[in-house]
Scaffold this active site. Structure first.
Site, PDB file in Angstrom:
ATOM      1  N   LYS A  79     -39.057 -20.537   8.823  1.00 45.04           N
ATOM      2  CA  LYS A  79     -37.695 -19.845   8.284  1.00 45.04           C
ATOM      3  C   LYS A  79     -36.280 -20.149   9.275  1.00 45.04           C
ATOM      4  O   LYS A  79     -36.626 -20.536  10.309  1.00 45.04           O
ATOM      5  CB  LYS A  79     -37.800 -18.305   8.117  1.00 45.04           C
ATOM      6  CG  LYS A  79     -36.592 -17.439   7.615  1.00 45.04           C
ATOM      7  CD  LYS A  79     -37.022 -16.039   7.500  1.00 45.04           C
ATOM      8  CE  LYS A  79     -36.110 -15.122   7.089  1.00 45.04           C
ATOM      9  NZ  LYS A  79     -36.422 -13.707   7.080  1.00 45.04           N
ATOM     10  N   SER A 154     -35.537 -11.410   2.593  1.00 48.13           N
ATOM     11  CA  SER A 154     -34.612 -12.426   2.802  1.00 48.13           C
ATOM     12  C   SER A 154     -35.320 -13.813   3.101  1.00 48.13           C
ATOM     13  O   SER A 154     -34.749 -14.893   2.799  1.00 48.13           O
ATOM     14  CB  SER A 154     -33.810 -12.559   4.021  1.00 48.13           C
ATOM     15  OG  SER A 154     -34.748 -12.232   5.329  1.00 48.13           O
ATOM     16  N   SER A 178     -38.429  -8.323   4.760  1.00 45.84           N
ATOM     17  CA  SER A 178     -38.304  -9.960   4.335  1.00 45.84           C
ATOM     18  C   SER A 178     -39.407 -10.864   4.519  1.00 45.84           C
ATOM     19  O   SER A 178     -39.037 -11.997   3.784  1.00 45.84           O
ATOM     20  CB  SER A 178     -36.997 -10.324   5.422  1.00 45.84           C
ATOM     21  OG  SER A 178     -35.815 -10.122   4.920  1.00 45.84           O
TER      22      SER A 178
HETATM   23  N1  GLN Z   1     -33.698  -6.651   2.425  1.00 47.38           N
HETATM   24  C1  GLN Z   1     -33.323  -6.099   3.767  1.00 47.38           C
HETATM   25  C2  GLN Z   1     -32.008  -6.051   4.184  1.00 47.38           C
HETATM   26  O1  GLN Z   1     -31.332  -6.657   3.506  1.00 47.38           O
HETATM   27  C3  GLN Z   1     -34.593  -6.647   4.783  1.00 47.38           C
HETATM   28  C4  GLN Z   1     -33.980  -7.857   5.406  1.00 47.38           C
HETATM   29  C5  GLN Z   1     -34.968  -8.340   6.268  1.00 47.38           C
HETATM   30  O2  GLN Z   1     -36.275  -7.970   6.534  1.00 47.38           O
HETATM   31  N2  GLN Z   1     -34.598  -9.495   7.128  1.00 47.38           N
HETATM   32  O3  GLN Z   1     -31.670  -5.876   5.177  1.00 47.38           O
END
Ligand code: GLN
Length: 490
Positions: A79, A154, A178
């Protein structure tokens, strides 16, 4: 089956037996990326030269008779939120365009030390804020199950790279879901280790008290093997836990035998039906029945504060983000706008941040700055921290009654691209079930459990802090009991 269709375990076995070289394995995956990534857009950067050189080094060490680790020569996608020395690291943001870190994140260093071959950097929501990868400044990733739908976020690029057979393994980071949510909606495995179990050194910080790197794979055993490689104490991260890595690989192998006799599984009463699609609930119910057939006992538990996890997270995470992202000022990294000698420093910083950050990142910074501001701190950030403590207590009480908690990973299957971007709250709802374990810090994994309307559904298994092995055992048992999901040909 072609090399790209194989699991990490199978590839490592072939390489170790000398039936195929690490260079051939890397090349097969690079060819696959070249063939499909225009349609999937899982990668922001493909490091062809770096991958082939790393693979050649593994082949040379093997030829010299060196003993190599269990994943030596296996390709991995990383990532783009983790620093990779000399290789672009953008966090899918314009503000970091062109930045090449001078060092490797600890997780990346451990991949290299174990002989894994880094294929490139995967797409994500900008600075890991989002649930669909649509907030990438470089365009979305498309879910290989249906290219008109999101791959989750994400870390949608990491998950999509697995299901598109571009990589057998990938690294994600999980702050509010994410790793697990993209895993669920792409029919892959995604595990969030115990917070502090994997190092944050070199992980571009979003919400430091929550950020956790972890493994993504197509099977539970592959995820456990990758977990083993990247986890463990790191003196460079002050929140890294100085304890041995839980025996995750052994647990995954034990779980695969399909025996869960004596295991107590908790179903969270407050989660029952809350906001989830009927097809997701049906699939999760069947998965729980499958676990019962393997010998597990199901107990309903109450976690009364889980209902407040989402609002607490959306104060804590933006607060920490507003502080962490202050460093992107146009001076130290990447983009700089308006520096023509006529402007004051503050104006250059402001123009850079205006041009460099996307709308969701700006929204989070504004919310976080507000929540931390004098006069509001106690009402927002302070209250959210108290809720966090209550959620931790709910987990502690639940784990006195049961060994693990299970729930859907996400309330809905992969949604169509564009369908939730106009209403942030609809996007945030994707994290309904994943956020509690982030606030608590315990490990949690998503494992494919079936299809709803032809799209993958994930079951989430949550375990007590440092009991990462337990979640792998349950996940592997479930994997052995449900039919494997096969994505459509691309
Ligand atoms: N969807 C969550 C957010 O927008 C989680 C993001 C993540 O785990 N990096 O904050």
């Amino acid at each position: 089956m072609s090399l790209t269709g194989k699991t990490a375990v199978e590839l490592a076995g072939l390489i170790a037996a000398g039936e195929v070289s690490a260079v051939e394995v890397a090349q097969a995956h690079l060819d696959r990326i070249a063939a499909v990534d225009q349609r999937v857009h899982a990668f922001l950067h493909v490091d062809t030269d770096g991958a082939l050189a790393a693979a050649a080094a593994v082949d040379a060490r093997r030829a010299a008779g060196e003993e190599l680790g269990p994943l030596a020569g296996v390709p991995v996608a990383v990532k783009d939120v983790l620093a990779t020395k000399g290789v672009p690291t953008t966090c899918a943001s314009k503000i970091l365009e062109g930045w090449r870190p001078p060092y490797d994140a600890t997780v990346v260093q451990r991949l290299r030390d174990a002989g894994l071959v880094i294929l490139g950097k995967t797409n994500m929501d900008e600075f890991a804020m989002g649930s669909s990868t649509e907030y990438s400044a470089y365009g979305p990733t498309y879910n290989p199950w249906d290219l008109t739908r999101i791959p989750g976020g994400s870390g949608g690029g990491s998950a999509a790279s697995l299901v598109a057979y571009e990589a057998p393994l990938a690294i994600g980071t999980d702050t509010g879901g994410s790793i697990r949510q993209p895993g669920a909606v792409t029919g892959t495995v995604g595990a969030k280790p115990t917070y502090g179990g994997t190092s944050r050194y070199g992980l571009v910080a979003f919400s430091s008290s929550l950020d956790t790197p972890g493994p993504c794979a197509r099977t539970v055993l592959d995820a456990a093997l990758l977990h083993q490689v990247i986890a463990g104490h790191d003196p460079r991260d002050s929140t890294s836990i100085p304890a041995p890595v839980p025996p995750v690989v052994q647990a995954a192998r034990q779980g695969a035998t399909g025996d869960l006799a004596g295991l107590r599984i908790g179903l969270v009463r407050e989660f029952a039906g809350e906001g989830a699609e009927p097809g997701v609930l049906a699939s999760v119910r069947e998965a729980v029945e499958a676990l019962v057939k393997l010998g597990a006992e199901v107990v309903e538990v109450s976690c009364p504060h889980f209902t407040y996890a989402l609002p607490a997270y959306y104060l804590i995470a933006p607060s920490e983000c507003s502080s962490n992202l202050a460093r992107f000022d146009g001076v130290r990294y990447g983009l700089r706008v308006g520096d023509d000698g006529s402007r004051a420093l503050e104006e250059v910083m402001s123009l850079t941040r205006e041009a460099g950050f996307g709308p969701e990142v700006k929204r989070r910074i504004i919310i976080g700055t507000y929540a931390l501001s004098s006069g509001y701190y106690d009402a927002y950030y302070g209250q959210a921290q108290k809720v966090r403590t209550l959620i931790t207590r709910d987990f502690t009480a639940a784990f006195e009654q049961v060994d693990v908690l299970v729930a859907p990973t996400t309330p809905f299957v992969a949604f169509p691209i564009g369908s939730r971007t106009s209403d942030p709250y609809q996007m945030y709802l994707a994290d309904l079930y994943t956020i509690p374990s982030n606030l608590y810090g315990g490990p949690a994994i998503s494992v494919p459990c079936g299809l709803s309307e032809g799209l993958p559904v994930g079951l989430q298994v949550m375990a007590p802090t440092l009991a990462d092995d337990r979640m792998y055992r349950v996940a592997a048992a479930l994997e052995s009991a449900v039919p494997a999901l096969t994505p459509p040909d691309l």
